[in-house]
Write an enzyme that holds these catalytic residues in place. Sequence first.
Site, PDB file in Angstrom:
ATOM      1  CG  ASP A 303      57.619  18.688  44.580  1.00 19.62           C
ATOM      2  OD1 ASP A 303      58.658  18.001  44.610  1.00 19.62           O
ATOM      3  OD2 ASP A 303      57.580  19.839  44.121  1.00 19.62           O
ATOM      4  CD  GLU A 338      64.085  19.473  43.267  1.00 18.00           C
ATOM      5  OE1 GLU A 338      63.981  19.430  42.039  1.00 18.00           O
ATOM      6  OE2 GLU A 338      63.210  20.008  43.989  1.00 18.00           O
ATOM      7  CD  GLU A 339      60.692  21.741  45.206  1.00 23.21           C
ATOM      8  OE1 GLU A 339      60.870  22.365  44.164  1.00 23.21           O
ATOM      9  OE2 GLU A 339      59.886  20.794  45.306  1.00 23.21           O
TER      10      GLU A 339
END
Lengths: 473, 473
Positions: A303, A338-339
């Site tokens: 990820d 993004e996270e």
Amino acid sequence: MSRFLSTLYRSHSLAPPWALALLLALAPLSLARAGEGAAEAQAFAQRVAQESLAYELVTSLTTEVGPRLAGTPEEARARRWAVDKLKALGFSNVRQEPFELPVWRRGLEIAEITAPFPQPLAVTTLGGSVSTGPEGVEGEVLSVATVAALQGLPADAVAGRIVFVDEVMTRTQDGSGYGVAAAKRRTAAYAAHEKGALAVLIRSVGTHSHRLPHTGQMRRVTEPGDNPGVPAAALSAPDADQLARVLARAGSARVRLVLTPQQRPAGKSANVVAEIPGRLAPQEIVLVGAHLDSWDLGTGAVDDGAGVAIVTAAAKHLMDAMPRGPARTVRIVLFGAEEVGLVGAKAYAEAHREELANHVIAAESDFGAGRIWRFDTGVGEGARDAALALAQPMAVFGVVPGNDRARGGPDLKYLRESGVPVVTLLQNGLDYFDLHHTADDTLDKIDPDDLAQNVAVYAAFLYQVANGGELYR
Amino acid sequence: MSRFLSTLYRSHSLAPPWALALLLALAPLSLARAGEGAAEAQAFAQRVAQESLAYELVTSLTTEVGPRLAGTPEEARARRWAVDKLKALGFSNVRQEPFELPVWRRGLEIAEITAPFPQPLAVTTLGGSVSTGPEGVEGEVLSVATVAALQGLPADAVAGRIVFVDEVMTRTQDGSGYGVAAAKRRTAAYAAHEKGALAVLIRSVGTHSHRLPHTGQMRRVTEPGDNPGVPAAALSAPDADQLARVLARAGSARVRLVLTPQQRPAGKSANVVAEIPGRLAPQEIVLVGAHLDSWDLGTGAVDDGAGVAIVTAAAKHLMDAMPRGPARTVRIVLFGAEEVGLVGAKAYAEAHREELANHVIAAESDFGAGRIWRFDTGVGEGARDAALALAQPMAVFGVVPGNDRARGGPDLKYLRESGVPVVTLLQNGLDYFDLHHTADDTLDKIDPDDLAQNVAVYAAFLYQVANGGELYR
């Protein structure tokens, strides 16, 4: 291609004129008949499946950069890595597209049961959590099954307590257990604050049983509200089991919690963009994406180092196979931040607003490194059959046609909402939430063969959509 | 039984006279013919295999006490737990047998690569390590394949560096990979000190690939030497992989290390002892043991809460099956301070020196909670056949006769060296070193069915040796 022409082709279900030119100019690559193009795409993908570039890329990123939290110097290093790598691979128009965002950083994270059975607990702070201060907080634990149950309690049953949301996540191949579980992570701290709680502990959003708690963002970093939430952390699954057992045996438990994260109002991030310019219709964009940032606990291998590697390698192989370029422009977007709340995704959609109508189709790889097993579409109603046909050369890699509810990946949210067609090349996510957002998200968890299968399937996808004439709207 | 009589029986290969009395008094339990006794032992063990007492015990110990490092208040709590539990179960002569020892406690443990690719590393301090001080140390990394390779280097190649011993442990069912790997843990800090190193990092003594490093003792806490060693820590396997990759890519790496353990010269521990008094030969002792202390990172479920539960439950079931008592005394010894250097084992051997000749046979459960698959003996040459016959009623549980080189378990070292016969009821240890000495050693890793098989096999063992007349010397 002008909008006028695009509209014309769409309304008349015709291939655009450059597709005819392509047919004439590049006979071996002709996609005039779907089956023929599919056969070529499959042959290309089967060659690609032998390559190891993606594994080399994810090894390089996770080793030479490692953790790369949004807005930090580590994420900036990841961008420099990406720019250097994309240029070295020969892509065009390699650039950073900057944006700003609030920056959150982890501090101390200490938790212990103080009574009746004193012992440490393994926790990690949730992204966006406020600090307990270095002195920490201590209180009686109130266990609730769900955030909804917490919301149903009177405030005087909650006030002054440490709430423990003990909701278990379901393991599924398609990741469908995540939505429910992540809702707990996103909302618990605010619901607890409304009732006057001291702090909140959640059972990790994850599916394994190791002492490695899962972090993850609460409310998006870009959307502060009046309710700051209480200090919030996730317990590893064995620790959540333990706290539940202590409560069951003793009837009550006290916990002490020290979490000292810090929040800065503004920091820098950027999306990294690279292209293979289209030869016949350079203004038509096929977008493949992944996100470059990661959580800070692991090295961001599954990820989303894997995604970065998969889409970059697939595009590189396409570029090498077509020295004069594909018909359309292939654009790689490695999203930043993004996270912490799809900040790069939003920045991209805003920066490219005028161009979105020319985004033919988009796909993002952000679900680990497991093999792709299903091809879902999120396209215009009339384009469903054409989109489904893209799965034909993927069958040899074990990919089956899926549903028409594809969301394309988290960073495609704003594109999809603006009408950009998307597909999801769905990976096997059965083990993904064993690693997701934990310290255990490291290179050793990636199977090079599985990664290569992903690259091959993306290559089959790219080959077809970058050379075909369909608009998918 | 007097030593004179024991000697007489041994030299004449006769059953002692109380065995005849037993035969007459307890006809259903008669062991006059081996096959008959084995059948009864098997039937008893098969009933025992249905019970869940052991799982209840290990759940209670790991939940209500948790981590219990030697010499700490936590270990003292474990002793109180054990005394209360053994009394409540109905055992006799429940007592603590105290001893003193130096006490080591973990402090901060922080490690990071500072150059060329800055990132944190997951480490844990090795037991007995000296402190770096709160400022820590930083230096160039020197990678060596083994401690022997380190010892072969000139001092000026090592001085001022942080040594990284990158030796991989082999996964085996019988735990045979551990001896080699643990030697690295025990000696690296002293070898590094002799060459003037700043600190030492070892690849964890373990077999999994999670970010959970394995602690463990270096030199025994009771045996300080002139060489204090350098500060020493273990890297998790993914971190060792990462450091090796950084070195391979960049040619060099700098690491910063902060370890602040503390050592106190004297603290208290004790062995906890309980008995089922023998009815016919109470002075003859059958010893089953486990150790009560654990490392501080996990809750000591497989190391060695499982062993505590297995031997306690097996003895309890024997006691319940024979309300008038077995022929010989069954003694449970829950050793203290095993992990830091068999301190309780030595204290027991010294305190019971006069009685060791009456220890008929001893077994310790200290290899996790996997199923027992082999029965090894460590008995007198002439007693091998009789000892092997004990395995007969274990066959139904999948146990095969093994070798004659049993060591009986770590806490039986001094007894064995004093001539006490031992057996090893060898567990499947294929996964044991995934958990051993890590934060991941928690209750969820124990399979209740596997644990029940252990209890049944120990019950079969105890039934025979507590009622038979063999001396095994």
